[in-house]
Each structure stands twice: as C-alpha cells, then as structure tokens.
Scaffold this active site. Structure first.
Site, PDB file in Angstrom:
ATOM      1  N   CYS A   1       0.821  -1.184  -0.102  1.00 53.67           N
ATOM      2  CA  CYS A   1       0.078  -0.043  -0.059  1.00 53.67           C
ATOM      3  C   CYS A   1       0.911   1.108   0.054  1.00 53.67           C
ATOM      4  CB  CYS A   1      -0.773  -0.020   1.228  1.00 53.67           C
ATOM      5  SG  CYS A   1      -1.854   1.615   1.186  1.00 53.67           S
TER       6      CYS A   1
ATOM      7  N   CYS B   1      -0.277   4.004   2.350  1.00 56.39           N
ATOM      8  CA  CYS B   1      -0.134   3.918   3.592  1.00 56.39           C
ATOM      9  C   CYS B   1       1.356   4.285   3.966  1.00 56.39           C
ATOM     10  CB  CYS B   1      -0.485   2.609   4.074  1.00 56.39           C
ATOM     11  SG  CYS B   1      -1.824   1.874   3.546  1.00 56.39           S
ATOM     12  N   ASP B   2       2.329   3.565   3.104  1.00 58.37           N
ATOM     13  CA  ASP B   2       3.762   3.680   3.569  1.00 58.37           C
ATOM     14  C   ASP B   2       4.664   4.369   2.500  1.00 58.37           C
ATOM     15  OD1 ASP B   2       2.945   1.756   5.328  1.00 58.37           O
ATOM     16  OD2 ASP B   2       3.130  -0.063   4.001  1.00 58.37           O
TER      17      ASP B   2
END
Ligand code: NAP
Length: 327
Positions: free
Chosen positions: A137, A140-141
């Site tokens: 993701c 997300c990261d």
C-alpha cells in the site's frame, strides 16, 4: 458449544476498520453485536506500521494500535468478539446461519466485512519483510521512502497509481512488469510511462527480494524472454499485483462482480435483505481505512433499520445481543 436456540440480532464477520466501526455503531444503537474474527484480528492495517492518513491522529498512529483502539471502543458499547474461522454460511434461510467448524451461530442480520487480501509473489520472505521494506500500500507507506529508491511490481491500474504516487517521496521508482505492455487503463499508463522519475523493467519477474538485518536491500529479476538475471539495489518493494476479495464463503449466495467483490446497492445492501457488506470486500476502488470505516458505519445503520421492521422485540427480550421472537 454455542446454544443453537440463540438468535443474534447482528453478527459481523471481520475485524478490520469496517467490521469494528460496524460493531461500534451496532453496539451503541441496539443489542450487543457479535463479531467473529480470524486468528489475526485487525485486518490489513495490522500489516502496516504507521497510519498517517486516518483523520484524528495528527501525529499518525500505528496500524495495530488504531485497530486495538477501535476494538476497545466497540467493547465499551458491549460488542462481543469470538475467534473462529468461518467455514460455512447459509443465507438461504432465516435466521442466517454461520459455522466456525462445529460451532453454529444464527442471526437476523449479517454484516460482511471480510476484506480483501493483497496477492503476493510467493517468494517466501515477503510477509516477513512487511514494514521493513515490503509494502502492499503506497498510500499507507510511501511517506517512509522519502529520498529512497523503490520498486513497484505489477502493470495494472494500482501499480501505475502507486508508482506515480511514490514519485512524491522516492528519489527513483522502478516498475517491474512481467510483460512488455501494461494492463493499466491508458490514462494511468501514460501518466506513469511519461513520468521522468519512473523507469520500467519489462518482461521480467522478481525471483528474489534481497535483504539484510535492517530490511530490503534490493531485488533479483529474471527476464522471461531472455532468461537473463539482474540485481537492482532498492530500499522498498511495493507489490501491486491485485487483490483477492475474501468472498469464497458467499459464492452462489450473494451477487458478485467478475472479480468476486460483493455487489452492493443503496449503501451496503446486498441482494439478500438483512445481509450487508462493507469495506474492501465490496470496494476495489478506494480501499482506505477511512472509507472502510465509513461503509462499516453505513452497514450498521442499515442493519438497525432492517431490524426495526422485524417482529422481534429488541428492548424487552434482547439480552446481551441475544434476541427472542416477540410475544
Ligand atoms: P489488476 O488489474 O489485476 O492488475 C494486476 C497486475 O499485476 C497485472 O499487470 C498483472 O500482470 C500483474 N500480476 C498479477 N499477478 C502477477 C504475478 N504473480 N507476478 C507478476 N505480476 C503479476 O489489479 P489492480 O491493478 O489492483 O486493479 C484491480 C482493479 O481495480 C482493476 O479493475 C482496476 O481497473 C481497478 N483500479 C482502478 C483504479 C482507478 O480507476 N483509479 C485504481 C486502481 C485499481 P498481467 O498484466 O500480465 O496480467
């Protein structure tokens, strides 16, 4: 053993942000919902370290902490949790029936939040390297790869979106794709193909993710046309080869699209009244914790409205989420 006479008002399957938000709302509005979760509760967010984009946490929050907070919040409103792998579901008769092995549960309304699982490359060390260089993701990261070199695997819309998104942080983005043309829709493909910071390695698959004690150090690729093997140093590997919705249990019972995502309408309703679906199990497009939580909220509200119209007395005969017929 579960008591087969018991009928739960609401059972929630899954304990990601959609399921836990549904549990908070269902717990607050009526009887205690029963949430059934697998051996790794918390869903996909437990595989990521810091969540920076969930509103309300200006400093960010660790994925597992966010899920634990949601669980505690749901427990405050008397949601009950049982661990068990759901092995079978019968939605053809009412009350609906759910089995976890030998145990059978019955419910008047069901909220499905079983999520989707990212497909992996089956290289052996991918899952162990989650949070240490391997991610599924970019939203997300990606932030953690500021000024670093990353690889994106895949040639679809997700891979192209992730590659372009990662150029905001990474100094270099390399896409590895197993063919010489992209599956992505032209607009997303062009955006990646014309981007100065994105390189492509075509016709190639990852054969190894290289690591040291700190995490990912590079990849080894094999060109499928020539057989040549190469190594490329990098700090992160984003695997974007698609997701698989966790819907096998509902095959031939609920309407799904060609990829197996549950079809919903009017919010979170499925083709069976009283059965609602929320989160990634019905959403291949947004797949964010906050959108999953939003649909979990919608499912609980819709389940409550559904229950309101049933001939069950939720105030007098409902004890701890267990319902008996009126009268
Ligand atoms: P996808 O369309 O299934 O693409 C997966 C990609 O990964 C393909 O290029 C595939 O290669 C490759 N791949 C699959 N298994 C692989 C393996 N074992 N090793 C190496 N490569 C592998 O998945 P997606 O990109 O996640 O998209 C899913 C759906 O969501 C699509 O319908 C997409 O249009 C949609 N979506 C839309 C948007 C948007 O509109 N903004 C954004 C994201 C996703 P091949 O091409 O060779 O099969």
């Amino acid at each position: 053993m579960t008591n087969p006479d018991v009928i739960h008002e609401t059972i929630i399957l899954g304990s990601g942000p959609a399921g836990l938000t549904a549990a908070i709302y269902a717990g607050r509005s009526r009887c205690c919902p029963l949430l059934i979760h697998g051996i790794q509760p918390g869903g996909q967010l437990t595989t990521t370290t810091a969540v920076d984009n969930f509103p309300g946490f200006p400093e960010g929050i660790d994925g597992p902490d966010l899920m634990e907070n949601m669980r505690r919040q749901a427990e405050r409103f008397c949601a009950r949790f049982v661990e068990g792998e759901v092995t079978r579901v019968d939605l053809q008769e009412r009350p609906f029936r759910i089995w976890t092995g030998e145990e059978m549960y019955r419910c008047l309304s069901l909220i499905i939040t079983t999520g989707a699982s990212p497909k992996l490359l089956d290289l052996g060390n991918e899952e162990a390297l989650y949070g240490r260089g391997v991610s599924v993701c970019a939203t997300c990261d990606g932030f953690f790869y500021r000024g670093r070199e990353v690889v994106v695997v895949g040639g679809g819309d997700t891979a192209m979106e992730e590659a372009v998104f990662l150029t905001r942080f990474a100094s270099k983005v390399t896409v590895v794709h197993r063919r010489d043309s992209l599956r992505a829709t032209p607009v997303l493909a062009d955006r990646a193909l014309t981007h100065k910071a994105i390189n492509f390695i075509w016709d190639s698959v990852l054969t190894e993710i290289l690591e040291d004690s700190a995490g990912v150090t590079g990849i080894r690729t094999r060109n499928l046309k020539t057989g040549n093997e190469n190594e490329l140093a990098c700090d992160g590997v984003f695997i974007a080869i698609g997701h698989r919705p966790n819907t096998e249990l509902f095959l031939n019972q609920l309407e799904m699209d060609d990829d197996g995502y549950i079809l919903t309408r009017n919010g979170t309703e499925t083709n069976i009244s009283g059965v609602f679906a929320a989160g990634d199990v019905q959403d291949h497009q947004f797949r964010q914790a906050v959108t999953a939580a939003g649909t979990g909220c919608m499912a609980a509200i819709q389940a409550e409205r559904f229950l309101d119209n049933l001939p069950y007395d939720s105030t007098l005969s409902c004890k701890k989420g267990i319902c008996m017929p009126k009268g």
